[in-house]
Design an enzyme around this catalytic site. Structure first.
Site, PDB file in Angstrom:
ATOM      1  N   ASP A  81       0.848  -1.193   0.000  1.00  0.00           N
ATOM      2  CA  ASP A  81       0.000   0.000   0.000  1.00  0.00           C
ATOM      3  C   ASP A  81       0.890   1.252   0.000  1.00  0.00           C
ATOM      4  O   ASP A  81       1.887   1.323   0.703  1.00  0.00           O
ATOM      5  CB  ASP A  81      -0.912  -0.002   1.235  1.00  0.00           C
ATOM      6  CG  ASP A  81      -2.075   0.961   1.083  1.00  0.00           C
ATOM      7  OD1 ASP A  81      -3.228   0.499   1.012  1.00  0.00           O
ATOM      8  OD2 ASP A  81      -1.832   2.191   1.039  1.00  0.00           O
ATOM      9  N   ILE A  82       0.481   2.233  -0.794  1.00  0.00           N
ATOM     10  CA  ILE A  82       1.270   3.465  -0.931  1.00  0.00           C
ATOM     11  C   ILE A  82       1.191   4.323   0.342  1.00  0.00           C
ATOM     12  O   ILE A  82       2.069   5.144   0.593  1.00  0.00           O
ATOM     13  CB  ILE A  82       0.795   4.240  -2.184  1.00  0.00           C
ATOM     14  CG1 ILE A  82       1.887   5.099  -2.760  1.00  0.00           C
ATOM     15  CG2 ILE A  82      -0.479   5.029  -1.922  1.00  0.00           C
ATOM     16  CD1 ILE A  82       1.591   5.597  -4.177  1.00  0.00           C
ATOM     17  N   GLY A  91     -15.942   2.943   3.735  1.00  0.00           N
ATOM     18  CA  GLY A  91     -14.598   3.503   3.691  1.00  0.00           C
ATOM     19  C   GLY A  91     -13.817   3.167   2.437  1.00  0.00           C
ATOM     20  O   GLY A  91     -12.613   3.416   2.358  1.00  0.00           O
ATOM     21  N   GLN A  92     -14.486   2.597   1.437  1.00  0.00           N
ATOM     22  CA  GLN A  92     -13.770   2.237   0.208  1.00  0.00           C
ATOM     23  C   GLN A  92     -13.444   3.491  -0.604  1.00  0.00           C
ATOM     24  O   GLN A  92     -14.302   4.363  -0.781  1.00  0.00           O
ATOM     25  CB  GLN A  92     -14.623   1.276  -0.641  1.00  0.00           C
ATOM     26  CG  GLN A  92     -13.880   0.707  -1.831  1.00  0.00           C
ATOM     27  CD  GLN A  92     -14.685  -0.365  -2.571  1.00  0.00           C
ATOM     28  OE1 GLN A  92     -15.837  -0.641  -2.225  1.00  0.00           O
ATOM     29  NE2 GLN A  92     -14.068  -0.960  -3.575  1.00  0.00           N
ATOM     30  N   HIS A 114     -10.310  -5.280  -3.262  1.00  0.00           N
ATOM     31  CA  HIS A 114      -8.979  -5.641  -2.767  1.00  0.00           C
ATOM     32  C   HIS A 114      -9.087  -6.016  -1.292  1.00  0.00           C
ATOM     33  O   HIS A 114      -9.946  -5.515  -0.576  1.00  0.00           O
ATOM     34  CB  HIS A 114      -7.985  -4.488  -2.947  1.00  0.00           C
ATOM     35  CG  HIS A 114      -8.474  -3.173  -2.422  1.00  0.00           C
ATOM     36  ND1 HIS A 114      -9.376  -2.396  -3.128  1.00  0.00           N
ATOM     37  CD2 HIS A 114      -8.225  -2.514  -1.277  1.00  0.00           C
ATOM     38  CE1 HIS A 114      -9.645  -1.305  -2.430  1.00  0.00           C
ATOM     39  NE2 HIS A 114      -8.969  -1.354  -1.292  1.00  0.00           N
ATOM     40  N   HIS A 139      -7.001  -5.734   2.139  1.00  0.00           N
ATOM     41  CA  HIS A 139      -5.863  -5.171   2.873  1.00  0.00           C
ATOM     42  C   HIS A 139      -5.340  -6.245   3.824  1.00  0.00           C
ATOM     43  O   HIS A 139      -6.125  -6.927   4.492  1.00  0.00           O
ATOM     44  CB  HIS A 139      -6.292  -4.005   3.758  1.00  0.00           C
ATOM     45  CG  HIS A 139      -6.772  -2.798   3.040  1.00  0.00           C
ATOM     46  ND1 HIS A 139      -6.010  -1.650   2.930  1.00  0.00           N
ATOM     47  CD2 HIS A 139      -7.943  -2.534   2.408  1.00  0.00           C
ATOM     48  CE1 HIS A 139      -6.704  -0.733   2.273  1.00  0.00           C
ATOM     49  NE2 HIS A 139      -7.875  -1.229   1.940  1.00  0.00           N
TER      50      HIS A 139
HETATM   51  P1  AMP Z   1      -9.765   1.373   0.225  1.00  0.00           P
HETATM   52  O1  AMP Z   1     -10.071   2.519   1.138  1.00  0.00           O
HETATM   53  O2  AMP Z   1     -10.066   0.048   0.857  1.00  0.00           O
HETATM   54  O3  AMP Z   1     -10.376   1.536  -1.133  1.00  0.00           O
HETATM   55  O4  AMP Z   1      -8.206   1.375   0.092  1.00  0.00           O
HETATM   56  C1  AMP Z   1      -7.512   1.837  -1.011  1.00  0.00           C
HETATM   57  C2  AMP Z   1      -6.055   1.739  -0.656  1.00  0.00           C
HETATM   58  O5  AMP Z   1      -5.310   1.839  -1.838  1.00  0.00           O
HETATM   59  C3  AMP Z   1      -5.569   2.841   0.298  1.00  0.00           C
HETATM   60  O6  AMP Z   1      -5.024   2.242   1.467  1.00  0.00           O
HETATM   61  C4  AMP Z   1      -4.512   3.561  -0.534  1.00  0.00           C
HETATM   62  O7  AMP Z   1      -3.416   3.974   0.240  1.00  0.00           O
HETATM   63  C5  AMP Z   1      -4.118   2.505  -1.555  1.00  0.00           C
HETATM   64  N1  AMP Z   1      -3.609   3.027  -2.804  1.00  0.00           N
HETATM   65  C6  AMP Z   1      -4.159   3.979  -3.589  1.00  0.00           C
HETATM   66  N2  AMP Z   1      -3.407   4.180  -4.674  1.00  0.00           N
HETATM   67  C7  AMP Z   1      -2.363   3.326  -4.598  1.00  0.00           C
HETATM   68  C8  AMP Z   1      -1.238   3.043  -5.421  1.00  0.00           C
HETATM   69  N3  AMP Z   1      -1.017   3.696  -6.577  1.00  0.00           N
HETATM   70  N4  AMP Z   1      -0.364   2.098  -5.020  1.00  0.00           N
HETATM   71  C9  AMP Z   1      -0.563   1.441  -3.856  1.00  0.00           C
HETATM   72  N5  AMP Z   1      -1.599   1.651  -3.038  1.00  0.00           N
HETATM   73  C10 AMP Z   1      -2.498   2.579  -3.398  1.00  0.00           C
END
Ligand code: AMP
Ligand code: ZN
Length: 112
Positions: free
Chosen positions: A31-32, A92-93, A99, A101
């Site tokens: 995760d970024i 919270g998506q 995906h 986590h």
């Molecule tokens: P969600 O809130 O479950 O949709 O989580 C989306 C997740 O994607 C968040 O934790 C972000 O930090 C992560 N994210 C968004 N863009 C990227 C990216 N380019 N590379 C890696 N993680 C990302």
């Protein structure tokens, strides 16, 4: 494949990621914006918006994704971990490509 989906672009390598696992159906990358010392995302190559959009045809894929969590967590040295699937804006998506986590490491995670 959805053209305006950030995770689809990661799948096709149009956006770089810190990817450390890939097979024909799934990719996994860090995760970024990590919320724990280790925080990675298990992402299907198939574009499905959320868990609420899954049906029986996704059963094997979902099972495969879930079973990858302990394998990869162990590979990264975690002795325990938390899994989270945010579903819908109210859940919270933020990225509307399903995906899982997986995160852990360091201190014991709080109960909530
Ligand atoms: P969600 O809130 O479950 O949709 O989580 C989306 C997740 O994607 C968040 O934790 C972000 O930090 C992560 N994210 C968004 N863009 C990227 C990216 N380019 N590379 C890696 N993680 C990302
Ligand atoms: Zn997508």
């Amino acid at each position: 494949m959805s053209t305006d989906c950030i995770f689809c672009k990661i799948v096709t390598n149009d956006i770089p990621s810190n990817k450390f696992y890939e097979d024909d159906e799934v990719i996994v990358f860090h995760d970024i914006r990590p919320i724990a010392p280790v925080h990675f995302l298990i992402v299907p190559k198939l574009h499905v918006e959320s868990l609420a959009d899954c049906d029986e045809t996704h059963q094997n894929l979902l099972g495969k994704m879930l079973l990858l969590a302990p394998k990869l967590a162990t590979q990264l040295g975690l002795k325990g971990f938390r899994t989270m699937i945010n579903t819908g804006r109210e859940g919270g998506q933020e990225v509307f490509h399903i995906h899982i986590h997986v995160f852990g490491g360091g201190e014991t995670l709080p109960k909530t």
